[in-house]
Design a protein around this motif. Structure first.
Motif, PDB file in Angstrom:
ATOM      1  N   SER A  64      -4.486 -15.002  19.031  1.00 48.14           N
ATOM      2  CA  SER A  64      -4.634 -14.894  20.480  1.00 48.14           C
ATOM      3  C   SER A  64      -3.297 -15.183  21.148  1.00 48.14           C
ATOM      4  N   VAL A  65      -3.002 -14.451  22.214  1.00 53.33           N
ATOM      5  CA  VAL A  65      -1.776 -14.665  22.981  1.00 53.33           C
ATOM      6  C   VAL A  65      -2.152 -14.857  24.448  1.00 53.33           C
ATOM      7  N   PRO A  66      -2.148 -16.089  24.936  1.00 55.34           N
ATOM      8  CA  PRO A  66      -2.428 -16.301  26.361  1.00 55.34           C
ATOM      9  C   PRO A  66      -1.349 -15.619  27.206  1.00 55.34           C
ATOM     10  N   PHE A  67      -1.761 -14.931  28.255  1.00 53.88           N
ATOM     11  CA  PHE A  67      -0.781 -14.255  29.103  1.00 53.88           C
ATOM     12  C   PHE A  67      -1.320 -14.122  30.516  1.00 53.88           C
ATOM     13  N   SER A  68      -0.415 -13.900  31.438  1.00 54.41           N
ATOM     14  CA  SER A  68      -0.780 -13.601  32.820  1.00 54.41           C
ATOM     15  C   SER A  68       0.272 -12.673  33.401  1.00 54.41           C
ATOM     16  N   ALA A  69      -0.155 -11.799  34.309  1.00 60.03           N
ATOM     17  CA  ALA A  69       0.749 -10.858  34.965  1.00 60.03           C
ATOM     18  C   ALA A  69       0.179 -10.543  36.342  1.00 60.03           C
ATOM     19  N   LEU A  70       0.984  -9.902  37.176  1.00 61.88           N
ATOM     20  CA  LEU A  70       0.581  -9.633  38.553  1.00 61.88           C
ATOM     21  C   LEU A  70       0.273  -8.156  38.749  1.00 61.88           C
ATOM     22  N   GLY A  86       4.919  -7.383  34.250  1.00 61.72           N
ATOM     23  CA  GLY A  86       5.100  -8.429  33.260  1.00 61.72           C
ATOM     24  C   GLY A  86       6.447  -9.110  33.397  1.00 61.72           C
ATOM     25  N   ASP A  87       6.811  -9.862  32.389  1.00 61.26           N
ATOM     26  CA  ASP A  87       8.122 -10.501  32.335  1.00 61.26           C
ATOM     27  C   ASP A  87       8.533 -10.607  30.868  1.00 61.26           C
ATOM     28  N   GLN A  88       9.720 -11.119  30.642  1.00 63.77           N
ATOM     29  CA  GLN A  88      10.230 -11.180  29.277  1.00 63.77           C
ATOM     30  C   GLN A  88       9.399 -12.108  28.399  1.00 63.77           C
ATOM     31  N   LYS A  89       8.805 -13.130  29.008  1.00 65.63           N
ATOM     32  CA  LYS A  89       7.993 -14.075  28.232  1.00 65.63           C
ATOM     33  C   LYS A  89       6.804 -13.375  27.579  1.00 65.63           C
ATOM     34  N   ILE A  90       6.150 -12.488  28.324  1.00 61.82           N
ATOM     35  CA  ILE A  90       5.013 -11.758  27.758  1.00 61.82           C
ATOM     36  C   ILE A  90       5.468 -10.918  26.573  1.00 61.82           C
ATOM     37  N   MET A  91       6.609 -10.239  26.744  1.00 61.03           N
ATOM     38  CA  MET A  91       7.122  -9.399  25.662  1.00 61.03           C
ATOM     39  C   MET A  91       7.420 -10.241  24.420  1.00 61.03           C
ATOM     40  N   ASP A  92       8.028 -11.398  24.632  1.00 59.39           N
ATOM     41  CA  ASP A  92       8.373 -12.270  23.509  1.00 59.39           C
ATOM     42  C   ASP A  92       7.119 -12.838  22.846  1.00 59.39           C
ATOM     43  N   ASP A  93       6.144 -13.241  23.659  1.00 61.22           N
ATOM     44  CA  ASP A  93       4.923 -13.836  23.109  1.00 61.22           C
ATOM     45  C   ASP A  93       4.141 -12.835  22.260  1.00 61.22           C
ATOM     46  N   PHE A  94       4.106 -11.588  22.707  1.00 60.10           N
ATOM     47  CA  PHE A  94       3.397 -10.561  21.946  1.00 60.10           C
ATOM     48  C   PHE A  94       4.256  -9.983  20.818  1.00 60.10           C
ATOM     49  N   PRO A 106       7.119   2.801  23.789  1.00 55.06           N
ATOM     50  CA  PRO A 106       5.944   2.000  24.153  1.00 55.06           C
ATOM     51  C   PRO A 106       5.317   1.335  22.931  1.00 55.06           C
ATOM     52  N   THR A 107       4.730   0.173  23.149  1.00 53.61           N
ATOM     53  CA  THR A 107       3.884  -0.472  22.156  1.00 53.61           C
ATOM     54  C   THR A 107       2.531  -0.721  22.798  1.00 53.61           C
ATOM     55  N   VAL A 108       1.480  -0.354  22.098  1.00 54.00           N
ATOM     56  CA  VAL A 108       0.125  -0.550  22.602  1.00 54.00           C
ATOM     57  C   VAL A 108      -0.553  -1.634  21.774  1.00 54.00           C
ATOM     58  N   VAL A 109      -1.144  -2.594  22.471  1.00 52.09           N
ATOM     59  CA  VAL A 109      -1.849  -3.704  21.833  1.00 52.09           C
ATOM     60  C   VAL A 109      -3.313  -3.647  22.254  1.00 52.09           C
ATOM     61  N   VAL A 110      -4.200  -3.866  21.301  1.00 51.77           N
ATOM     62  CA  VAL A 110      -5.633  -3.924  21.597  1.00 51.77           C
ATOM     63  C   VAL A 110      -6.139  -5.319  21.260  1.00 51.77           C
ATOM     64  N   LEU A 111      -6.869  -5.910  22.206  1.00 53.94           N
ATOM     65  CA  LEU A 111      -7.489  -7.220  22.012  1.00 53.94           C
ATOM     66  C   LEU A 111      -8.994  -7.038  21.879  1.00 53.94           C
ATOM     67  N   ASN A 112      -9.599  -7.773  20.961  1.00 51.91           N
ATOM     68  CA  ASN A 112     -11.060  -7.706  20.860  1.00 51.91           C
ATOM     69  C   ASN A 112     -11.699  -8.579  21.936  1.00 51.91           C
ATOM     70  N   LYS A 113     -13.001  -8.679  21.916  1.00 45.81           N
ATOM     71  CA  LYS A 113     -13.706  -9.398  22.977  1.00 45.81           C
ATOM     72  C   LYS A 113     -13.432 -10.897  22.952  1.00 45.81           C
ATOM     73  N   ASP A 114     -12.906 -11.391  21.838  1.00 41.82           N
ATOM     74  CA  ASP A 114     -12.524 -12.803  21.744  1.00 41.82           C
ATOM     75  C   ASP A 114     -11.083 -13.034  22.184  1.00 41.82           C
ATOM     76  N   GLY A 115     -10.397 -11.959  22.590  1.00 45.49           N
ATOM     77  CA  GLY A 115      -9.018 -12.085  23.045  1.00 45.49           C
ATOM     78  C   GLY A 115      -7.996 -12.081  21.935  1.00 45.49           C
ATOM     79  N   LYS A 116      -8.396 -11.694  20.725  1.00 45.49           N
ATOM     80  CA  LYS A 116      -7.478 -11.687  19.593  1.00 45.49           C
ATOM     81  C   LYS A 116      -6.921 -10.281  19.359  1.00 45.49           C
ATOM     82  N   ILE A 117      -5.651 -10.236  18.945  1.00 42.13           N
ATOM     83  CA  ILE A 117      -4.994  -8.951  18.686  1.00 42.13           C
ATOM     84  C   ILE A 117      -5.581  -8.322  17.430  1.00 42.13           C
ATOM     85  N   ILE A 118      -6.102  -7.108  17.574  1.00 39.22           N
ATOM     86  CA  ILE A 118      -6.639  -6.395  16.416  1.00 39.22           C
ATOM     87  C   ILE A 118      -5.840  -5.133  16.110  1.00 39.22           C
TER      88      ILE A 118
END
Length: 287
Positions: free
Chosen positions: A155-161, A243-251, A257-269
């Motif tokens: 899981s990667v906690p994140f926030s963006a505007l 986003g910001d650089q922190k989100i990019m680094d955390d993920f 482009p890079t596409v990330v999919v999270l499951n319903k538990d918020g984990k990267i699948i």
């Protein structure tokens, strides 16, 4: 004297053409699925040019010089133009294909008894790359996997505007399958994939268990709100987050482009390209 001048001219022309071809055929490969095409085209063009030099112009430019100059053009370009070890590793098969183009021309023009067989065997490498082999190689280097599926879920906690300045964070999205498309404004491959993202948004945008966001990486040249404006001007209406650089680094986003999919538990699948990500979303909805 005239022969020397002509030899110098032909040698210079061969170097420029080889160097320029290397540059152009790597530049068309921004879309990872085209790497094999660039490798194959480079092999064919360099093979044809060097064969012509060896067979038709040998009296002005000896075969050994043709081989040396072509190899020098390819390797010099590779040395001065590759920005990082990661990128150099990614394009290594292409550079090898260009070098093999020189070798194949030398073999073909040599008059060897089995030159056709040897040339064919050398050509197998770039031809095989044009199948799914090269795209799989590049996918592994860029995303750490060959299919997009992630074995170690995290899981990667994140926030963006959003465009209204409202925060969207990972906690709010729990219980949904989330597709995140990381991009930046100057990314040509990102824009190339946006029509597909728009179609996916039109299909699943109203689904109660799906959330779709294009997360922009801000660049120094961007002005405030430019990411939202640029998407709107193109007629797209999928959700954009700043986003910001922190989100990019955390993920761990290094390629766009890079596409990330999270499951319903918020984990990267899934981490990879959009085409395969859509399948991952559909499968996650069935779980």
């Amino acid at each position: 004297m005239k022969k020397g001048i002509l030899s110098f001219f032909l040698a210079t022309l061969l170097f420029i053409v080889t160097f320029y071809l290397s540059a152009q055929l790597l530049s068309i490969s921004r879309d990872y699925s085209l790497w094999g095409v660039g490798a194959l085209l480079g092999f064919i063009l360099i093979f044809v040019i060097d064969t012509l030099y060896i067979q038709q112009l040998a009296k002005f430019l000896p075969s050994k010089w043709t081989i040396f100059i072509s190899l020098f053009g390819v390797l010099l370009f590779a040395f001065i133009s590759l920005p990082s070890l990661r990128f150099a590793t990614k394009v290594l098969p292409t550079v090898i294909s260009f070098v093999l183009g020189v070798l194949a021309a030398a073999v073909y023009a040599s008059g060897l008894r089995k030159r056709y067989l040897y040339t064919f065997l050398i050509a197998l490498f770039p031809f095989l790359l044009n199948l799914n082999i090269y795209s799989t190689w590049v996918h592994y280097i860029e995303f750490g996997n060959t299919s997009g599926e992630v074995s170690a879920l995290r899981s990667v906690p994140f926030s963006a505007l959003d465009k209204n300045g409202k925060e969207v964070n990972s906690e709010q999205l729990k219980g949904k399958v989330v597709l995140l498309d990381f991009w930046f404004i100057g990314c040509a491959p990102c824009w190339k994939k946006f029509p597909d993202l728009q179609r996916f948004h039109e299909q699943y945008g109203d689904h109660p268990e799906v959330a779709i966001f294009a997360i922009n990486r801000p660049m120094a040249s961007d002005h405030p709100g430019q990411s939202f404006e640029s998407i709107q001007k193109k007629g797209y209406d999928f959700n954009v987050l700043q986003g910001d650089q922190k989100i990019m680094d955390d993920f761990g986003i290094y390629v766009y482009p890079t596409v990330v999919v999270l499951n319903k538990d918020g984990k990267i699948i899934f981490m990879g390209q959009l085409d395969e990500a859509i399948t991952s979303v559909e499968e996650a909805l069935q779980e």
